[in-house]
Design an enzyme around this catalytic site. Sequence first.
Site, PDB file in Angstrom:
ATOM      1  N   ARG A 110      65.148  56.517 121.056  1.00  0.00           N
ATOM      2  CA  ARG A 110      65.721  56.609 122.410  1.00  0.00           C
ATOM      3  C   ARG A 110      66.957  55.739 122.516  1.00  0.00           C
ATOM      4  O   ARG A 110      67.033  54.688 121.889  1.00  0.00           O
ATOM      5  CB  ARG A 110      64.736  56.047 123.448  1.00  0.00           C
ATOM      6  CG  ARG A 110      63.421  56.728 123.493  1.00  0.00           C
ATOM      7  CD  ARG A 110      62.487  55.789 124.235  1.00  0.00           C
ATOM      8  NE  ARG A 110      61.163  56.329 124.295  1.00  0.00           N
ATOM      9  CZ  ARG A 110      60.438  56.398 125.408  1.00  0.00           C
ATOM     10  NH1 ARG A 110      60.906  55.953 126.535  1.00  0.00           N
ATOM     11  NH2 ARG A 110      59.236  56.887 125.387  1.00  0.00           N
ATOM     12  N   HIS A 469      65.000  65.147 136.321  1.00  0.00           N
ATOM     13  CA  HIS A 469      66.388  64.711 136.143  1.00  0.00           C
ATOM     14  C   HIS A 469      67.158  64.779 137.470  1.00  0.00           C
ATOM     15  O   HIS A 469      67.812  63.828 137.887  1.00  0.00           O
ATOM     16  CB  HIS A 469      67.051  65.616 135.092  1.00  0.00           C
ATOM     17  CG  HIS A 469      68.492  65.303 134.862  1.00  0.00           C
ATOM     18  ND1 HIS A 469      69.495  65.964 135.529  1.00  0.00           N
ATOM     19  CD2 HIS A 469      69.086  64.373 134.082  1.00  0.00           C
ATOM     20  CE1 HIS A 469      70.655  65.473 135.145  1.00  0.00           C
ATOM     21  NE2 HIS A 469      70.438  64.498 134.257  1.00  0.00           N
TER      22      HIS A 469
END
Length: 928
Positions: A110, A469
Amino acid sequence: MTEAILEAPEETGNAESQPHKWVYLFEEGNGENKSLFGGKGAGLCEMTRAGLPVPPGLIVTTEACNAYYDNNKQFPDGMWEQVVEALQEIEKKVGKKFGDSDNPLLVSVRSGAAFSMPGMMDTVLNLGLNEETVQGLAEQTGDLRFALDAYRRFASLFGEIVLDVAHEKFERVMDRFKAQTKGGKDTDLQPKALREIIAAEKQIILADQMAIPDDPYEQLRVAIGAVFNSWMGRRAIDYRRINRIPDDLGTAVNVQAMVFGNMGKDSGTGVAFTRNPSTGKKELYGEYLLNAQGEDVVAGTRTPNPITQLKKELPKVYQEFSEITQLLEKHYRDMQDCEFTIERGKLWMLQTRTGKRTGAASVRIAVDMANEKLIDRQTAVRRVSPEQLDQLLHPTVDPKTTTQALATGLPASPGAAQGKVVFSPDEAEEMAKEGEQVVLVRIETSPDDFHGMVAAQAIVTARGGMTSHAAVVARGMGKTCVSGASALDIDYGQHQFSVNGEVVTKGEWITVDGSTGRVFLGKVPTIQPQLGSDFHELMKWADKFRRLTVRANADTPLDAKTARGFGAEGIGLCRTEHMFFGDQRLAAMREMILADGVGAREKALEKLLPLQRGDFCGIFREMAGHPVTIRLLDPPLHEFLPNVDELLGELSELKMALRQARTLADMDHLLDEIDGKRQLLHHVNKIREANPMLGFRGCRLGLLFPEVTRMQCRAIFEAACQMKGERRQVTLEIMVPLVSLSEELAQQKALIDEVARQVMGEHGMTIEYEVGTMIELPRAALTAHKIAEHAAFFSFGTNDLTQTTFGLSRDDSGRFLPAYVDRKILADDPFQVLDTEGVGELVRLGAERGRSVKPNLKIGICGEHGGDAQSIAFCNEIGLNYVSCSPYRVPVARLAAAHAELEARAKADAEVAGGNGKVLEAVGASQL
Ligand code: PEP
Ligand code: MG
């Protein structure tokens, strides 16, 4: 736990002989150093050091990212070797081997910048899988279906996130295979189907002439490079620009041993906030999915359950998670956003970070935490950003509306907004550039949509939860958003959506209520919000810390009332020409401007006088003794004159009508009208200016037409006498605009004093008043010491000062300034954020020179910058007395003034404590 965390951080520096350290294990890092480890990495280090259940991992630092860019996009020397070495440590801890076909270790990769950035590379899960290790994973877990599911996720994530293949392509494959199962869900896919999906995914990637490397180390190397590259991707750059994050911070990369939430019904994954991020209520708030991996929750492909349900499904895990999150909140003294995974009944913490929140939540959390003694009041005030407060002042849909909602989704980000429906981010951006208001409607959003989200008034998605999102990004931007409005059947191809048979096509207006999740067809009335007790409490605290007074730019009694409601401590600018917007009044104003000779002008002024007097009385009443700065007329001519093209158009229409007129009476009437229009056109042409912003305006008008100043002063003093008669207090300041020569002010002041004496004599009263001036031209700033001899106060008009310092027209510069900002020629539009280096320097110099002759000269600012947080900080720094801004910005200005003063004190304290490093820390702390 707290003690463990608070141990002194380990020395992160290196002796000179040692190779530079680019890579840290979680237990080697510390939670303080977000700039080196990134926000995510720092949180993981902190939790690891505190002994919380965190899967082991390593961090490649932000320094390595910056070195990568300095090094022509090559990993810096020694970095990769350190990754491999650290990976061996992780292997030892978990008892698995990376790339081993019998007992494979899988990792997640990540990005992790100091600030969480939606534009950055997302997570790649299950990295380390290939055709061999997937067999090993199946044997290791005794679950072939699980292993193949992990592999198909890895293939699509790697394809999409690392290799940049379009998400939809993978989604289409999944949808096709899911449709063939009985239940239609991803969990219904069996090994045979999963194998076919994996093959199809690889084919998609091959079609784009790429491939997933077989070698897990190569996978990791490419993935780390992709994280670094995403730092300079368009989405990330856009996000940083909007959020004012510097480009040279770099991102860290977190590589962490995988734990699996998709190993059956006692496994799962989720995200939760320690307080409600929409309202601020003190409750564990979040979502989870059983038998799922992280991206299932955020992508909105399955609808997650509220976290409270976990209490029933896995009570022990819920209890442990709830305790850990409370501990984390207590430790960080702020609301936390935590990610977790449950693997076969065991809880793993994957992230803790300061949670993003709405403006309303931010205020409530700050006030609650101060009342709970978790933080002090200074911290509470500093916690709420001016932008968040601004968000709180956004409108809502009028609750009395009878309009039925077209659809209802999740209330993802509050506020009410309306616009024309568009379905693509590019269209949103294009139409917004043309000045259109748009609402971006998407099935779900991805970081690719960010520029469209920025351009839109609101965002609506058909899919996705509260942590999708769209929801997270919109909340961060303070933009209205409704997510998961599943009744919307969106057809991108046809540019339309339908809801229960009703079809809405591109360009139609909709209204979005992000506070309740409703979507309406058309323009539904909206109202300003009622501010709750938390808001007032916080503002009270902020007021205690600020030094600057906050006034409002208010031109009417209604403006004055609104301004007082928001806590304005006076009026810093009453633009008297603005009292004449509105049809009837505009006519009287035009008559005055167009008057030919003193007689005609005086006649027109007679009509204006009672209107002005009435307004002044209204304003004085509302302000109840607080200072009122009335500026004498400053009408840039083009704002008040009829438009020449329109006049010509009207004239030709009248001529046409004359040709068709049948009766003599009609002809007479039309000829009169034509004559009138011709005269008007003649006058307008006579006084029309090539650049009215630099023309016959400000004190120039009052000097050449003293009757204008006389009328205004009469209206002011008559109103003040009337107030005195009503036993009301008036604190009166009269301000002369657009002065560049001290003599201009001297002559206008003499006239003001003369009328004052006259009116006071007529009423047998004495009115206290002061005469001051705007400083809005460079010459005025440079000669401020001379001007100050005639002025009781200065008010910097930074709108005109910016225009004249830059040599930019206020009216036209919008055509190229955005490009200047885009190309980094300017950091900000100087009409929004004060250019401290140039215009600000003139303000500083003007203030200094003015005070050199009058040390107690009262000085304020009343340009648009008076409501901008950054500019307010500058005004505080250079010792101005007040800022003045539009009424709705007053709370923001009050808060920004408190921040400015608190920051200045922190800086001064740090300087006393010694060391530049401390100064940076003190300043940085408030920004992180
Ligand atoms: C200014 O110039 O900053 C100002 C406040 O005056 P106006 O915007 O009315 O020109
Ligand atoms: Mg001005």
